[in-house]
Design an enzyme around this catalytic site. Sequence first.
Site, PDB file in Angstrom:
ATOM      1  N   ASP A   1       0.827  -1.204   0.000  1.00 43.91           N
ATOM      2  CA  ASP A   1       0.000   0.000   0.000  1.00 43.91           C
ATOM      3  C   ASP A   1       0.867   1.262   0.000  1.00 43.91           C
ATOM      4  O   ASP A   1       2.080   1.217   0.264  1.00 43.91           O
ATOM      5  CB  ASP A   1      -0.900  -0.030   1.242  1.00 43.91           C
ATOM      6  CG  ASP A   1      -2.228   0.671   1.019  1.00 43.91           C
ATOM      7  OD1 ASP A   1      -2.321   1.494   0.101  1.00 43.91           O
ATOM      8  OD2 ASP A   1      -3.167   0.387   1.787  1.00 43.91           O
TER       9      ASP A   1
ATOM     10  N   ASP B   1     -10.477   1.906  -3.491  1.00 45.08           N
ATOM     11  CA  ASP B   1     -11.057   1.622  -2.179  1.00 45.08           C
ATOM     12  C   ASP B   1     -12.566   1.594  -2.227  1.00 45.08           C
ATOM     13  O   ASP B   1     -13.207   1.176  -1.266  1.00 45.08           O
ATOM     14  CB  ASP B   1     -10.622   2.697  -1.167  1.00 45.08           C
ATOM     15  CG  ASP B   1      -9.299   2.354  -0.516  1.00 45.08           C
ATOM     16  OD1 ASP B   1      -8.823   1.217  -0.684  1.00 45.08           O
ATOM     17  OD2 ASP B   1      -8.731   3.229   0.168  1.00 45.08           O
TER      18      ASP B   1
HETATM   19  C1  GLA Z   1      -5.728   1.780   2.095  1.00 50.42           C
HETATM   20  C2  GLA Z   1      -6.101   0.610   1.229  1.00 50.42           C
HETATM   21  C3  GLA Z   1      -7.178  -0.198   1.901  1.00 50.42           C
HETATM   22  C4  GLA Z   1      -6.656  -0.678   3.240  1.00 50.42           C
HETATM   23  C5  GLA Z   1      -6.212   0.496   4.075  1.00 50.42           C
HETATM   24  C6  GLA Z   1      -5.504   0.057   5.342  1.00 50.42           C
HETATM   25  O1  GLA Z   1      -6.790   2.692   2.178  1.00 50.42           O
HETATM   26  O2  GLA Z   1      -6.493   1.031  -0.039  1.00 50.42           O
HETATM   27  O3  GLA Z   1      -7.549  -1.287   1.106  1.00 50.42           O
HETATM   28  O4  GLA Z   1      -5.574  -1.565   3.033  1.00 50.42           O
HETATM   29  O5  GLA Z   1      -5.330   1.352   3.372  1.00 50.42           O
HETATM   30  O6  GLA Z   1      -5.095   1.105   6.113  1.00 50.42           O
END
Ligand code: GLA
Length: 740
Positions: free
Chosen positions: A470, A540
Site C-alpha cells: 500500500d 477503495d
Molecule cells: C488503504 C487501502 C485499503 C486498506 C487500508 C488500510 O486505504 O487502499 O484497502 O488496506 O489502506 O489502512
Amino acid sequence: MTIEWNADASEFHLRNGQISYIGRILDNGWAGHLYFGPALTDGRTYAHLGRDGFYGFSNRLGEPIALEYPTGGSGDYRPPALVVEQADGSTVLDLRHRSHRILPGKPAIGLPATYTEVGGEAETLEITLEDPIAALEVQLLYTLYRDRPVVVRSARVVNRGKTPLIVRTAMSASLDVPDAEWQLITLSGEWARERHVERHALRPGKQSVASNRGASSHQQNPFVALVRSTTTEDAGEAIGFSLVYSGNFLAEAEVEPYGTARVRIGINPEAFAWLLDPGAEFQTPEAVLAYSNTGLDDLSAAYHSLYRERLARGAWRDRPRPVVLNNWEATYFDFDEDKLVEIATVARDLGIELFVLDDGWFGHRDDDTTSLGDWQVDRRKLPGGIESVARKVEALGLRFGLWMEPEMISRASQLYADHPDWAVGIPSRPRTESRNQYVLDMSKPEVVDYLFGVLSSVLGSAPISYVKWDMNRTITEPFTTTLPAWRQGEFMHRHILGVYSLYDRLTRAFPGILFESCAGGGGRFDPGLLAFAPQGWTSDDTDAVERLAIQWGTSFAYPLSAMAAHVSAVPNHQTGRITPLATRAAVAFFGVFGYELDPTKLSAEERAEIAGQVAFYKRWRDVFQFGRFHRIRGPLDGDGNEYSWMVVSDDRRAAIAGHFQILSRPNPGPRRIHFRGLDPKLSYRVGIWPDNSTPAGLPPRPLGGDVLMSAGLAIESNRTSALQGDFRARLYVLEAVSPD
Ligand code: GLA
C-alpha cells in the site's frame, strides 16, 4: 516485421502488419515525423507527408513541421520534448542526426519497461542526435513488436561536454499529428472514484493532465488517447499514449494556430530539474503509443495484451490468481488471531483460496495514527507472530497474504524516533501530515536498504504467498537532505527510482509471492508498478455501482488480470448504498475476484450464495483473468444508466457478458445487448447466471455468433424479471456447442 532505414531518402519506416511509424532526417539534420497510422507499403518514400526543416522556423510564419523530439527557442513555440539548460544559462538546442542503428529485440533501459521474451519478437531503432555547441547527445529509442499495433518510445540524454548541464524537460515521447480534429480521452477522478472516462474535443491551446503529487495519482492517470468524434468501441481512429511510470507525469496536447496538434507525455517538468554531470546520462521512462483505426476496443486490447504479457513479469504473470478474502472491511484494526482464523475458516468453507491480513498487525497500530515503519508484529494481537496465524490459515488449506505500507512512517513510531530525518520534508519547515503519516525519503539508499532488510525478514518469517503493498499518502514539502540545493529538482524522480529499487529487490528475493500494488485504492495504478506487481487494488470504493465507472475507465489501458475487484458488505462502507449480493459479484467477476467482508456475519443463505459465486468464478477464471475484454455500453452512452461488457476466451468458444442497470426505470422500451468478439460461425448456448436458465423468450436451441453480435439479444423487461429494482445485473454465459 521490419524497421527499414532508407539511406537515400533519409527515412525510417517502422512497419508490421498493423501499423507504420515513419520519420525522416530533414535536410538540416533534424528528426522529422511523417506518419503514424495503418501500415503503409514498405520500400517507398513518404517525404511528401512532411515539410523540411529549413522552411519551418526560418521564415516569419513559423508554420509547423512535424518533429520527433522537438526543442524550443528557434521558432518552434509548441511544447518542447527537451529543454536543457547550458553553462551560460541558455536553453536553445539544435539537435541533428549523427547516427542510427537497428537492434534486435529491446534493450533494457534501467527502468520498468516492456520487454521481449522470444527472438524476432521486436526490433529497436536507436537514433542518435547531437548538438555540438551544447555538447549534448540524445538517443531516441523506438521499439516495434512484430504483432502489436504499438510503438514504444523513450529518450536518453547524454552530456558529452566538460561542464554540467541541467535537464529541465525530457519527455518520453512527442507526436505531431497533422490535424486537430480530435477528442482527448483522459482517465480522471479522485480517491474512491478513480479513472472515470472524460472525452472532450481538442480546442486551441494546451490541454493536459498531470500529477505533481509524487505518485501517478488518483486524480489523473498516465494514459490519454486521441479519438475522432465518430470513434466508437468498434470503429474509427484512436491513438493511445501510456507512460510506464509511477511518479509525476504530464500528458499534454496543444492545438497550434495552423490547426495541427502536438501531444507529449513524460515526467512532469514542473519542479523537475536533473543535473547532468559530464559523461552522465538521463534515461526517460518509456511511453507506449498505440494506434487503432478499428475503434477503442482494439486500442485497449493492444494495451491489455502488451501489459499482461510483456510488462508484467514473474511467476504470477500467467498463473490464475487466487480468490482472496481480505479482512480490512471485516475488522479494520480490531482483530486477534482467533478472530482471523475464524474468518479464514468460514472463507475456506466458501471456497476462497487466500486470506489476506490487512493493516494493523504491526507495532501498536490500533488506528491509523501510529507504527508505520515499525514492521514487527504486534504480540498483543498476534502472540504467536505472523508465523502462527499464517500456519493456521495454511492448515485450513488457504494461502496467506499480508498487507504492508513500506514507503511510510508514522510520527508515533520507533523508526521516526530513531530516524526523523528519513521522513520527506524541509528541515526548516513543519511537515504536513496526511492520514497521520509522513512519507519516507526513498531517494536515500539507506532507507531502501533498511526497508529491504526489515521487510525481507517479515516475508521470510512465515509462509506468505501474497503481499498487498500500500501507499496511502502523497508527497508534501518535497526535499531531500542528501542532495545539494541546486539538485533538489531531482528529488521526486529519485524517490520513485527508490520505490522501484525496493520493488525490484523484494520481488526478486521472493519470486513466489504474488504482489498486489495499492495506493489508498487506485492512487498509483499505472504501468510502472505493473512491471513488478501484476495486479493492483483498483479502488477503495467497492460499491458495485461506483465500480462500474471505475472498472470501465480502468479497462481503457489495463487488463482485467491487473484489476483486483472485491465484493464487500452492505450498506457499502464508502457510499452507504445497498446493492444485491449478486450484483456485487457480477461486477467484481470482471477482474481478479475476491471478498472484503466478514463472512462470519453472513446468513446461511448468503454463505450459500457466495459459495456459488466463488465456484462460478473458478469455473471461468481463465476467461475472466486472461480472456479478451470488450466494453459494450458505458457511462457516455445514453444517459449512463446501463453498462454492459464481456470477456471472451482465446478460442472464442466461451464468453461471459454482464449487463448492469443502475436505476430501474418504469415502462422501459425494448433493449438489446450486442455481444462482441464471438466467432460468427459458431453456435452458442446462452445461459443466465446463476441457474444457467435460458433467457425468457429465447428458443431452447443455440444461436449463431453472427446473430448474437449483429442483431443482439433482447434484454428482459425489468417490469417482470429479475431486473426489476435498482442496481440489478444480468450475466449471460455463452458456450459454443460442439461440433460447431
Ligand atoms: C488503504 C487501502 C485499503 C486498506 C487500508 C488500510 O486505504 O487502499 O484497502 O488496506 O489502506 O489502512
